[in-house]
Each structure stands twice: as C-alpha cells, then as structure tokens.
Design a protein around this motif. Structure first.
Motif, mmCIF file in Angstrom:
data_model
loop_
_atom_site.group_PDB
_atom_site.id
_atom_site.type_symbol
_atom_site.label_atom_id
_atom_site.label_comp_id
_atom_site.label_asym_id
_atom_site.label_seq_id
_atom_site.Cartn_x
_atom_site.Cartn_y
_atom_site.Cartn_z
ATOM 1 N N PHE A 90 0.870 -1.179 0.000
ATOM 2 C CA PHE A 90 0.000 0.000 0.000
ATOM 3 C C PHE A 90 0.905 1.226 0.000
ATOM 4 O O PHE A 90 1.564 1.519 1.006
ATOM 5 N N PRO A 91 0.962 1.971 -1.101
ATOM 6 C CA PRO A 91 1.841 3.144 -1.130
ATOM 7 C C PRO A 91 1.275 4.308 -0.319
ATOM 8 O O PRO A 91 0.064 4.392 -0.076
ATOM 9 N N ALA A 92 2.161 5.163 0.112
ATOM 10 C CA ALA A 92 1.748 6.360 0.845
ATOM 11 C C ALA A 92 0.810 7.182 -0.030
ATOM 12 O O ALA A 92 0.971 7.276 -1.244
ATOM 13 N N GLY A 93 -0.193 7.766 0.610
ATOM 14 C CA GLY A 93 -1.170 8.552 -0.127
ATOM 15 C C GLY A 93 -2.413 7.771 -0.495
ATOM 16 O O GLY A 93 -3.381 8.366 -0.998
ATOM 17 N N SER A 94 -2.392 6.420 -0.274
ATOM 18 C CA SER A 94 -3.581 5.617 -0.565
ATOM 19 C C SER A 94 -4.734 6.072 0.326
ATOM 20 O O SER A 94 -4.541 6.447 1.486
ATOM 21 N N THR A 95 -5.932 6.041 -0.217
ATOM 22 C CA THR A 95 -7.111 6.529 0.508
ATOM 23 C C THR A 95 -7.610 5.502 1.512
ATOM 24 O O THR A 95 -7.706 4.302 1.212
#
Length: 267
Positions: A141-146
């Motif tokens: 899960f990359p940073a910025g995922s909602t």
C-alpha cells in the motif's frame, strides 16, 4: 475330336459311292471276277484315303469361345485420420499474492478534524496513508492511498464531570485501483478530564465573592457571605460548561494496527 470327324466323313463318302454304284447300269463282270472280290460294308477300312481328284470338305472345329469376365473392384478410400486435438494451453500458475499480516501497523493521516463535537456514531470520514506499507521488500500500500472509515462511538463529556470518548473504524484502503477491506477498529480516543476546570471555576468564584463582600460590607461576616455567594456562582458556571470533546485534529497522524490479514495480488 478331329479324328472322329475324319472317320465320319470317310464313312459318308463310302456310302455315297456305293449308292452311286447301285443306281448305275450293271456291266458284265469280267471273267474271273466274283462277288467275293466285292468289299462288303463290314470290310470297309476305318479310314479310306481320298482320291486325289476327290474334293474333301474340311470342317474345322471352331475354337472354343472365350468369355472374358471383367471384374470391377471399387476401392473405398480410407477415411483420413482425425487431426489430433490441440493440447490446451497450460494455465499460468495462480498468483498467490502478498499477505499483509494482522497486527501490521499503518500510519493514518487525517486531512480534516474528526471530533465528538460534530460527529455521531455512523458518520464517515476519509483519511490517507502517511507512509508506505511494505511486505517482503514490496510496497503493498503506497503512501497517499485513501483510507475510508466511520465513527463507531461518539460520547461527549458530561457538563458536571467525566470524559468524552470516540472510537473510529477503518473500513478499507484503496491502492493501485483496487479497494481492499481491512475491517479494523482503532483504540478509543478520550478527551481531557473536565474536573480540574470545574474546581477552578468554583474556587475562583468563591474568591471573587469574598473580595466583593469585603468591598461592599467591610466586615468578616460580609466577606464570608460574599465568598459563599461566589462559590455558588462558580459551581453553577461549572455545571453549565462541558469538558473538552475528544478530537483528532486536522493533519494529525494515528498509528493503527490491522485486526485482520489482507491478501494483495497483482504486484
């Protein structure tokens, strides 16, 4: 067969000769001749050679008729062997994916404040991941995922005393175009106690009343009465004032541990 035909022909020729002799006028037999010299039919030789002047009809036996039988052989063509069925293409091995284990901590950042002052149970909120979630060297899960969630419990603090409480649930993470259910409930968030503030209001009210009593009455009894009146006023003020509401401020980041494992494929 030819020999028999020859014999029959000779016998016929002799018979014809004898018949001709019988019909012709008899001539005197020369002396010394006798009928004994006549050949009887029984003394006819088996084969009499014909005279050179006698025409002999030769009957040729026709050659045996040869019947030719033509046999027509019909050859049925052998059916062509069926083409072998193509082997189905080997199916690719299923993607096992990457599992984010239960207990993995994620950092959730709140772009706007969430508080019991303006939220009740069932209200939703939107946040984002503050950092990458990495498993076995892969960014799952990359940073910025909602991050989508909702308020499970929202209890405001009492007006006399007590703390407020707020519980948030984190429902899903949207990453790389796919939504993954995380179904996680965060730890309760409690507001600061309002008791200390209430005591300050009571004491402050009593002091203000005592000072006011001295100014007005000048005597000790008047000061005591003023203090009592001030304390009562302070208590009334405390009962009318709530303690601080539990709140997650805008820009604040909370650490949340996943309650369930999540399998992510297609990485």
């Amino acid at each position: 067969m030819k020999r028999q035909w020859t014999q029959l022909f000779a016998l016929g020729l002799v018979a014809a000769t004898l018949a001709a002799a019988g019909c012709a006028p008899k001539e005197e037999m020369p002396s010394g001749s006798s009928t004994d010299s006549m050949l009887s039919m029984n003394d006819v030789p088996e084969a009499i050679a014909p005279s050179p002047d006698t025409a002999i009809a030769v009957v040729e036996t026709p050659p045996p008729t040869t019947t030719t039988t033509t046999t027509t052989t019909t050859t049925t063509p052998k059916p062509k062997p069926a083409a072998p069925k193509p082997k189905p293409a080997a199916k690719p091995a299923p993607d096992p994916g990457v599992t984010v284990a239960a207990g993995t901590q994620i950092q959730v950042s709140f772009p706007t404040a969430v508080s019991t002052k303006d939220k009740v149970a069932g209200d939703t909120f939107t946040a984002t991941l503050a950092g990458d979630v990495v498993v076995d060297g892969k960014v799952v899960f990359p940073a910025g995922s909602t991050v989508q969630g909702h308020v499970v419990e929202a209890v405001r603090p009492g007006k006399a005393s007590g703390k407020g409480k707020m519980v948030l649930a984190y429902d899903s993470i949207e990453a790389n175009g796919t939504s993954y259910s995380i179904d996680t409930v965060g730890a309760p968030i409690e507001g600061a106690s309002g008791t200390k503030g209430d005591a300050t209001k009571v004491v402050g009210g009593a002091a203000a009343g005592a000072i006011l009593g001295k100014i007005i009455g000048g005597s000790g009894s008047d000061a005591a009465k003023g203090a009592a009146a001030g304390a009562a006023a302070g208590t009334a003020a405390a009962l009318l004032t709530r303690g601080p509401d539990p709140v997650v401020k805008a820009g604040q980041t909370l650490t949340v541990a996943l309650d369930n494992s999540v399998n992510v494929k297609g990485l």
